[in-house]
Design an enzyme around this catalytic site. Structure first.
Site, short mmCIF file in Angstrom:
data_model
loop_
_atom_site.label_atom_id
_atom_site.label_comp_id
_atom_site.label_asym_id
_atom_site.label_seq_id
_atom_site.Cartn_x
_atom_site.Cartn_y
_atom_site.Cartn_z
N THR A 290 25.39 -34.47 11.49
CA THR A 290 24.70 -33.87 12.62
C THR A 290 24.44 -34.87 13.75
O THR A 290 24.02 -34.47 14.83
CB THR A 290 23.35 -33.30 12.16
N GLU B 19 21.02 -25.06 13.57
CA GLU B 19 21.44 -23.84 12.89
C GLU B 19 21.44 -22.58 13.75
O GLU B 19 21.80 -21.51 13.28
CB GLU B 19 20.53 -23.61 11.67
#
Lengths: 707, 328
Positions: free
Chosen positions: A459, A671
């Site tokens: 990430t 997300e």
């Protein structure tokens, strides 16, 4: 202030693409023993005997544990556990793929071959793996969020409605498919347990192992330098991690377990399918009067996972009456778990296709319908939003996509052999905030090291955190390095729930602020300049200077409803003859608070939107219910998008600062990307073909025959 | 570990001789299918005979035919200038297959011999599958039927053949040249595959130890056109749900010598002789072909889970005909 990313943006990109980044499975240890589980071939029953004679004949086998000779372990009760019941601790079998023997051998090949040679006999019991065949056995369980909510008078609201939609929707079972399969190496030196683990939550693994092993957490160290994707599969603690540590202690040798691709289907969780029903009532002019959303998902016989499919519906639209109800059905399958994007990912498929159906019932533009039902505050709990730029997202997205040029009737935008369809869907995801701590250390060369027990799972943690510290310290981000993935470093939460920038970023900000404060105190004169940091240390005879910082959500911030929002616009083309749906354009506009790392955030969302294409058109972990097992435990039977499926794709962010979510002004980014994409595509397919598909994935066979 | 012997040979006779005394041996070419099957325990050879040094990599065209050595890589064939020029259908079908990496490794001969993608065949070996373990039963027929064949199947096996290239080659009336112990024979590719009646584990008529050494494709009339159309769940790197190779000769405004082969619907590339005859002499504008298209797979016995393949096959042939005839 605008933070500008450095050139050569992703700081660990080079070591990753050149293969130098060390993942858990890459770590070597002298005298290592490899572990491999033999697993149950049946989904329900009892193991009556396990014959290991043939397996033990395999050269290199060190030990084989079955339910008869395995060390007894306590139930895994820690909240980090993905499954509470550890295999081999009982003769009971509750899913295909459950471990029935653990082979420990000198080589991986020997362990795998011996595991294949383990012969078990069973007392087979009737199994139910299909939750849709057992909906009458649905139950409510306890969870971190309620399974039902109700605000207003639903019956009255529906009675008042002039237009109604009442439809059922389905999403499919899916797996995470991280390219790095889960891997763990446990090393016991008689005093400390060192665990190299591919995990999204090192401190969670430490706590769970401490509970099972009966060791103080301080005698366990969990290290995860790099994680090759987790997506939730590595967010909890699963039996292979526990048994690696148990075996290392018992054998007094390092133990490594690396899951194969097929084992990755059952050795940790999956995203469960959902069956949803959405009822919408609205006035003629498109104002919602009643909303009801039900969602059911399968869970394990012995463990609970609720896919909160109605979470989004509780907060998405203004409506005086909103009811939600969730259930689970216990089936003979391993425990489901969180998967990007949990809850709203499947749940918004139902709500957002239903909204499109309502738009068509009203002869109203789907975007206009959403604008008319914009929620000024959370409609279920009444709290104000910490910040919400969804209207700006509508404007940006519609403008960039060219939504105004859309013609409303289905099949009205044909181009040559193709039907062209434009659809949209809203995205929403709850904001998860976890406390975190970090340390910043300045050395005489003017460089700063950030240390935190967070993780890098792809990430961009190593890239984002220096940007945060650089802003406070006034030095270039490329003079700041990050150490993470080690429980010897200051504690941080799991890398899940899109929480890292909020929690760890805020802790780094605090640590950097403290460091700057101490430097100012040490400086001879006021007005210390960043380029003078090293001199201050020299002046004071210090080699380095460290400062710690922590952050936790304030109580007051709990008075706000916090969500990431987005609007997704999709174009599909469907060959009128061949009927294959393909996505040709995607535009997403997002409200996520302040964007700390624009390049990284864009990359995150891009990947998420591509995953949404997978959810819409491809992904389904098919189970054969007669056999009680997944049909294709590989990546050729279960498809995910490839580059050729990725269309012209745009990501935009609203200009926003959230004053309540975190001191950085940021909410979560990780997300929100996959949410809303699948319904936008499903709605585009309807617009293209006039065929309404109420399940994903949408495949060619759904579109044959009609139209 | 499952130990096996590995041997690399440079002469065909040597390879065939070794194989003759290694009944559970396998020839290894590109390995793109065999090695994955070995890792999954579906194939357990005790002897691998690496044939990559055998002299079968040629791609030659003369006045009668195109000859392709069986060890030529898919990408070599697809990229060969003479193939692109004279047989664009072959290039099309190869480029529709697998990924660039796989095409660089996989051999042409191996491509014709790849095993079915039926998920039960490739499942863990405890799952019954007559093709993997004859007599164990077929899980697929009452299970996940989506990718199965709809025609040429039997009660013991419904698996579909996965090759794209083979579909194009069958439409082109290609032959394969086979070498075995002391014998050489040439077989029409159309006759090379067999239906799963008595020996579902035997996909082809290849005898034990026999090697495919060459693929032979007849020359085409210069007025011949063709098209390979493939429908799959994603845009690249996936197997055909249904594909169609169409070859026809343009004769004024009519089509002649129509040849059609389907992929993804049968245990082998499936020719449609009756449809081919019905289309003979019809217009290149495709007016009046609807009736013929409706008869495609009329004799199929689809299962509930793959019924869509019948209408999809009609659509795919229709589109391939349009594109071949220039009527799309």
């Amino acid at each position: 202030m605008t933070i500008r990313p450095q050139s050569g943006h992703r700081v660990d990109g080079l070591v990753k693409v050149t293969g130098r980044a060390r993942y858990a499975g890459d770590v070597a240890a002298e005298g290592v023993v490899f572990g491999c589980f033999a697993t149950s071939d049946i989904p329900a029953g009892k193991v009556t005997s396990v014959d290991t004679t043939d397996a033990e004949a395999e050269p290199g086998v060190v030990r084989i544990w079955t339910h008869e000779n395995v060390p007894r372990l306590p139930k895994l009760t820690h909240a980090a556990a993905g499954e509470s019941l550890l295999p081999l601790q009982t003769d009971r079998v509750t899913f295909e793929g459950q471990g029935i023997a653990l082979v420990l051998a000198e080589t991986l090949e020997a362990a795998e071959e011996a595991a294949r040679r383990v012969r078990a006999t069973y007392e087979v019991e009737p199994a139910q793996t299909d939750f849709r065949m057992a909906l009458d056995q649905r139950v409510v369980i306890d969870d971190w969020a309620p399974l039902s909510t109700s605000v207003g008078d639903f019956a009255a609201g529906l009675g008042r409605a002039q237009v109604k939609v009442d439809q059922s929707y389905r999403t499919a079972d899916r797996h995470h498919h991280a390219i790095e399969p889960a891997a763990v190496l446990a090393i016991w030196d008689g005093r400390e347990m060192l665990v190299h683990d591919s995990t999204q939550w090192g401190y969670g693994v430490r706590a769970a192992l401490a509970q099972v092993l009966g060791l103080p957490p301080t005698q366990i160290r969990v290290v995860s330098e790099y994680v090759g994707g987790g997506f939730g599969a590595k967010g909890s603690v699963w039996p292979y991690e526990v048994y690696a540590a148990v075996a290392a202690r018992e054998l007094g040798r390092p133990v490594k377990i690396v899951l194969s691709r097929s084992q990755s289907f059952t050795a940790h969780g999956y995203q469960p399918a959902t069956d949803q029903r959405v009822i919408l009532g609205a006035t003629e002019d498109g104002c919602l009067t009643a909303v009801r959303h039900e969602s059911i998902n399968p869970t394990a016989i012995l463990d609970d996972h609720i896919e909160h499919g109605t979470l989004g519906t509780r907060s998405m639209y203004q409506c005086p009456a909103i009811e939600t109800q969730e259930h689970v059905v216990r089936v003979h399958r391993g425990s489901p778990t969180f998967m990007r994007t949990p809850h709203e990912g499947p749940g918004m498929v139902g709500l957002e296709i239903a909204m499109d159906e309502l738009a068509y019932a009203l002869h109203l533009d789907p975007l206009e319908l959403r604008r008319r039902n914009y929620a000024e505050h959370d409609p279920t709990n009444g709290k104000p939003f910490s910040s919400n730029a969804l209207r700006e997202c509508y404007d940006i997205g519609a403008e960039r996509f060219g939504w105004a040029r859309r013609t409303h009737p289905p099949k009205s935008m044909r181009d040559g052999n193709d039907w062209v369809g434009w659809g949209m869907g809203n995205a929403l995801m709850g904001t998860f905030r976890f406390g975190a701590s970090a340390r910043t250390t300045l050395t005489r060369d003017g460089r700063v090291r950030i240390e935190t027990g967070s993780q890098e799972i792809g990430t961009g943690t190593r890239t984002t955190l220096p940007l945060v510290a650089a802003e406070i310290l006034g030095i270039p981000a490329d003079r700041i390095t990050v150490s993470l993935g080690d429980t010897n470093l200051p504690e941080a939460g799991g890398t899940f729930g899109s929480s890292t920038t909020i929690g760890v970023g805020s802790a780094v900000r605090e640590a950097a602020t403290q460091l700057r404060h101490r430097l100012n105190q040490l400086a001879a004169e006021p007005g210390l300049q960043p380029h003078e940091y090293g001199e201050v240390l020299a002046l004071r005879g210090l080699d380095q200077l460290a400062a710690e910082g922590g952050w936790a959500p304030s109580k007051e911030s709990g008075n706000f409803a916090m969500f990431a929002f987005g609007a997704v616009f999709a174009e599909v083309r469907v060959d009128a003859l061949l009927r294959v749906p393909r996505v040709t354009r995607l535009v997403g506009a997002y409200s996520v608070g302040r964007v700390i790392d624009p390049i990284g955030a864009r990359a995150q969302i891009t990947g998420g939107m591509i995953w949404g294409i997978g959810q819409a058109l491809m992904e389904s972990s098919t189970m054969d219910h007669a056999l009680g097992r997944y049909v294709s435990k590989n990546l050729t039977g279960g498809l995910v998008p490839v580059s050729a499926d990725v269309p012209d794709l745009e990501v935009h962010f609203a200009d926003e600062f959230d004053p309540h979510a975190s001191p950085l002004g940021a909410r979560g980014v990780g997300e929100i990307g996959p949410v809303g994409v699948a319904p936008a595509i499903a709605n585009a397919v309807f617009h293209a073909t006039g065929i309404r598909i109420r399940e994903v994935p949408i495949r060619v066979e759904h579109l044959m025959g009609e139209g | 570990m499952r130990p096996f012997h590995y041997e690399r040979v440079s002469e065909p006779v040597k390879a065939i001789a070794i194989r003759a005394v290694a009944p559970n041996g396998r020839y290894l070419a590109g390995g793109t299918d065999l090695l994955t099957l070995m890792k999954d325990g579906v194939e357990c050879p005790d002897h691998l005979i690496d044939i990559n040094d055998l002299p079968f990599r040629h791609i030659e065209l003369d006045s009668d035919e195109l000859r392709i050595g069986a060890l030529a890589r898919l990408s070599d064939v697809a990229d060969a200038e003479l193939v692109r020029r004279e047989y664009p259908l072959l290039t099309q079908s190869i480029e529709a297959a697998a990924s660039a990496q796989v095409r660089n490794a996989a051999s042409i001969g191996g491509n014709l011999l790849q095993r079915t993608r039926c998920p039960y065949f490739r499942s863990e070996t405890v799952v019954p599958c007559n093709k993997r373990t004859p007599g164990s039963g077929c899980s697929a027929i009452r299970g996940d039927q989506r990718t199965l064949a709809v025609v040429g199947t039997s009660a013991v096996c419904s698996a579909a053949h996965p090759s794209d290239l083979a579909v194009a080659l069958v439409a082109l009336d290609a032959h394969v040249r086979l070498e075995g112990a002391g014998s050489t024979r040439t077989v029409a590719l159309r006759q090379f595959y067999q239906t799963p009646d008595t020996a579902p584990d035997q996909d082809t008529i290849l005898r034990p130890g026999e090697l495919i050494v060459e693929i032979v494709v007849p020359r085409l009339d210069p007025r011949t056109v063709g098209h390979y159309a493939k429908v799959r769940d994603r845009a690249s790197f996936s197997f055909a749900l249904v594909s169609a190779a169409v070859v026809l000769r343009r004769d004024g405004d009519q089509m002649r010598n129509v040849r059609i082969a389907l992929g993804g619907v049968a245990p082998m590339p499936w020719r449609l002789p009756a449809v081919e005859r019905a289309l003979e002499g019809t217009g290149l504008d495709l007016r009046g072909v609807a009736g013929a298209l409706e008869t495609i797979l009329a004799d199929a016995r689809p299962l509930p889970g793959n019924q869509f393949k019948v209408s999809l096959a009609r659509a795919v042939v229709h589109r391939a005909l349009q594109l071949a005839a220039g009527a799309a």
